[in-house]
Write a protein that holds these residues in place. Structure first.
Motif, PDB file in Angstrom:
ATOM      1  N   LEU A   1       0.821  -1.218   0.000  1.00  9.42           N
ATOM      2  CA  LEU A   1       0.000   0.000   0.000  1.00  9.42           C
ATOM      3  C   LEU A   1       0.850   1.262   0.000  1.00  9.42           C
ATOM      4  O   LEU A   1       0.527   2.235  -0.688  1.00  9.42           O
ATOM      5  N   ARG A   2       1.943   1.254   0.739  1.00  7.45           N
ATOM      6  CA  ARG A   2       2.829   2.428   0.769  1.00  7.45           C
ATOM      7  C   ARG A   2       3.348   2.739  -0.632  1.00  7.45           C
ATOM      8  O   ARG A   2       3.246   3.866  -1.111  1.00  7.45           O
ATOM      9  N   ASP A   3       3.893   1.726  -1.293  1.00  3.84           N
ATOM     10  CA  ASP A   3       4.420   1.930  -2.635  1.00  3.84           C
ATOM     11  C   ASP A   3       3.299   2.214  -3.638  1.00  3.84           C
ATOM     12  O   ASP A   3       3.466   3.011  -4.563  1.00  3.84           O
ATOM     13  N   GLY A   4       2.167   1.563  -3.440  1.00  5.26           N
ATOM     14  CA  GLY A   4       1.030   1.781  -4.327  1.00  5.26           C
ATOM     15  C   GLY A   4       0.477   3.189  -4.227  1.00  5.26           C
ATOM     16  O   GLY A   4       0.128   3.806  -5.239  1.00  5.26           O
ATOM     17  N   VAL A   5       0.414   3.729  -3.019  1.00  2.56           N
ATOM     18  CA  VAL A   5      -0.062   5.103  -2.843  1.00  2.56           C
ATOM     19  C   VAL A   5       0.934   6.085  -3.459  1.00  2.56           C
ATOM     20  O   VAL A   5       0.542   7.055  -4.121  1.00  2.56           O
ATOM     21  N   ALA A   6       2.213   5.833  -3.285  1.00  2.00           N
ATOM     22  CA  ALA A   6       3.228   6.702  -3.898  1.00  2.00           C
ATOM     23  C   ALA A   6       3.101   6.669  -5.425  1.00  2.00           C
ATOM     24  O   ALA A   6       3.179   7.714  -6.090  1.00  2.00           O
ATOM     25  N   ALA A   7       2.887   5.492  -5.989  1.00  4.15           N
ATOM     26  CA  ALA A   7       2.705   5.367  -7.437  1.00  4.15           C
ATOM     27  C   ALA A   7       1.415   6.051  -7.886  1.00  4.15           C
ATOM     28  O   ALA A   7       1.369   6.662  -8.957  1.00  4.15           O
ATOM     29  N   THR A   8       0.384   5.964  -7.061  1.00  2.00           N
ATOM     30  CA  THR A   8      -0.883   6.622  -7.374  1.00  2.00           C
ATOM     31  C   THR A   8      -0.703   8.132  -7.463  1.00  2.00           C
ATOM     32  O   THR A   8      -1.185   8.774  -8.400  1.00  2.00           O
ATOM     33  N   VAL A   9       0.009   8.690  -6.508  1.00  2.00           N
ATOM     34  CA  VAL A   9       0.270  10.140  -6.519  1.00  2.00           C
ATOM     35  C   VAL A   9       1.085  10.506  -7.763  1.00  2.00           C
ATOM     36  O   VAL A   9       0.763  11.475  -8.471  1.00  2.00           O
ATOM     37  N   ALA A  10       2.121   9.727  -8.050  1.00  2.00           N
ATOM     38  CA  ALA A  10       2.954   9.999  -9.226  1.00  2.00           C
ATOM     39  C   ALA A  10       2.131   9.892 -10.510  1.00  2.00           C
ATOM     40  O   ALA A  10       2.270  10.719 -11.425  1.00  2.00           O
ATOM     41  N   ALA A  11       1.269   8.894 -10.589  1.00  2.00           N
ATOM     42  CA  ALA A  11       0.435   8.711 -11.787  1.00  2.00           C
ATOM     43  C   ALA A  11      -0.569   9.852 -11.939  1.00  2.00           C
ATOM     44  O   ALA A  11      -0.824  10.317 -13.052  1.00  2.00           O
ATOM     45  N   ALA A  12      -1.136  10.314 -10.829  1.00  2.00           N
ATOM     46  CA  ALA A  12      -2.088  11.423 -10.881  1.00  2.00           C
ATOM     47  C   ALA A  12      -1.406  12.692 -11.376  1.00  2.00           C
ATOM     48  O   ALA A  12      -1.934  13.411 -12.231  1.00  2.00           O
TER      49      ALA A  12
ATOM     50  N   THR B   1      -7.573   9.483 -12.044  1.00  2.00           N
ATOM     51  CA  THR B   1      -6.407   8.601 -11.945  1.00  2.00           C
ATOM     52  C   THR B   1      -6.273   8.071 -10.527  1.00  2.00           C
ATOM     53  O   THR B   1      -6.058   6.870 -10.315  1.00  2.00           O
ATOM     54  N   ALA B   2      -6.420   8.944  -9.541  1.00  7.01           N
ATOM     55  CA  ALA B   2      -6.304   8.526  -8.139  1.00  7.01           C
ATOM     56  C   ALA B   2      -7.412   7.538  -7.770  1.00  7.01           C
ATOM     57  O   ALA B   2      -7.140   6.508  -7.146  1.00  7.01           O
TER      58      ALA B   2
ATOM     59  N   VAL C   1      -2.552   5.306 -20.452  1.00  4.16           N
ATOM     60  CA  VAL C   1      -1.349   4.476 -20.598  1.00  4.16           C
ATOM     61  C   VAL C   1      -0.232   4.972 -19.676  1.00  4.16           C
ATOM     62  O   VAL C   1       0.473   4.168 -19.050  1.00  4.16           O
ATOM     63  N   VAL C   2      -0.076   6.290 -19.570  1.00  5.36           N
ATOM     64  CA  VAL C   2       0.954   6.852 -18.686  1.00  5.36           C
ATOM     65  C   VAL C   2       0.692   6.443 -17.237  1.00  5.36           C
ATOM     66  O   VAL C   2       1.595   5.991 -16.523  1.00  5.36           O
TER      67      VAL C   2
END
Length: 138
Positions: free
Chosen positions: A20-31, A64-65, A122-123
């Motif tokens: 979840l920690r890494d997933g949330v960080a990736a979510t923020v980056a993707a957003a 995205t989020a 895709v991004v």
């Protein structure tokens, strides 16, 4: 009386917290990335109007989020219940990413707008999918 030492094998599955920690960080980056792609498209003259109504740049980050968090819920479930969570995650999310492009193809918008929308999908997927996959065991 003798002392018994209990040894346990280290868990091969990463913790849900790390996932979840890494997933949330990736979510923020993707957003941020999807918003940046949309903003760049607008800057070069590509409209983001769907049936005449513009999509705000913040809408890209929000959606995205939301969908990335749904993906994280799926990942947690796969971590717990799938025999091969990483493989199942990758197959599932790639299929869902492809399906997410369908509305972009059929929406009432210009071709450039459709391509921009698909690019944001895709991004975001290219950021979230591999980060979460690294936290799931094969």
């Amino acid at each position: 009386m003798s002392a018994t030492t209990i040894t346990t094998a280290p868990s091969t599955a990463p913790s849900a917290v790390a996932l979840l920690r890494d997933g949330v960080a990736a979510t923020v980056a993707a957003a941020v990335a999807s918003s940046a792609v949309a903003a760049a498209g607008i800057a070069v003259g590509i409209g983001v109007d769907i049936a005449g109504a513009p999509i705000p740049v913040s809408g890209f980050a929000t959606l995205t989020a939301i969908f990335s968090v749904i993906g994280l819920v799926i990942a947690v479930g796969l971590r717990r219940f799938a025999r091969r969570p990483r493989t199942t995650w990758i197959r599932t999310t790639v299929a869902l990413t492809v399906l997410s492009l369908v509305p972009d193809v059929i929406v009432d918008a210009t071709t450039a707008t459709k391509l921009l929308l698909m690019t944001t999908h895709v991004v975001a997927a290219a950021i979230v999918i591999p980060v979460v996959a690294r936290r799931l065991r094969a």
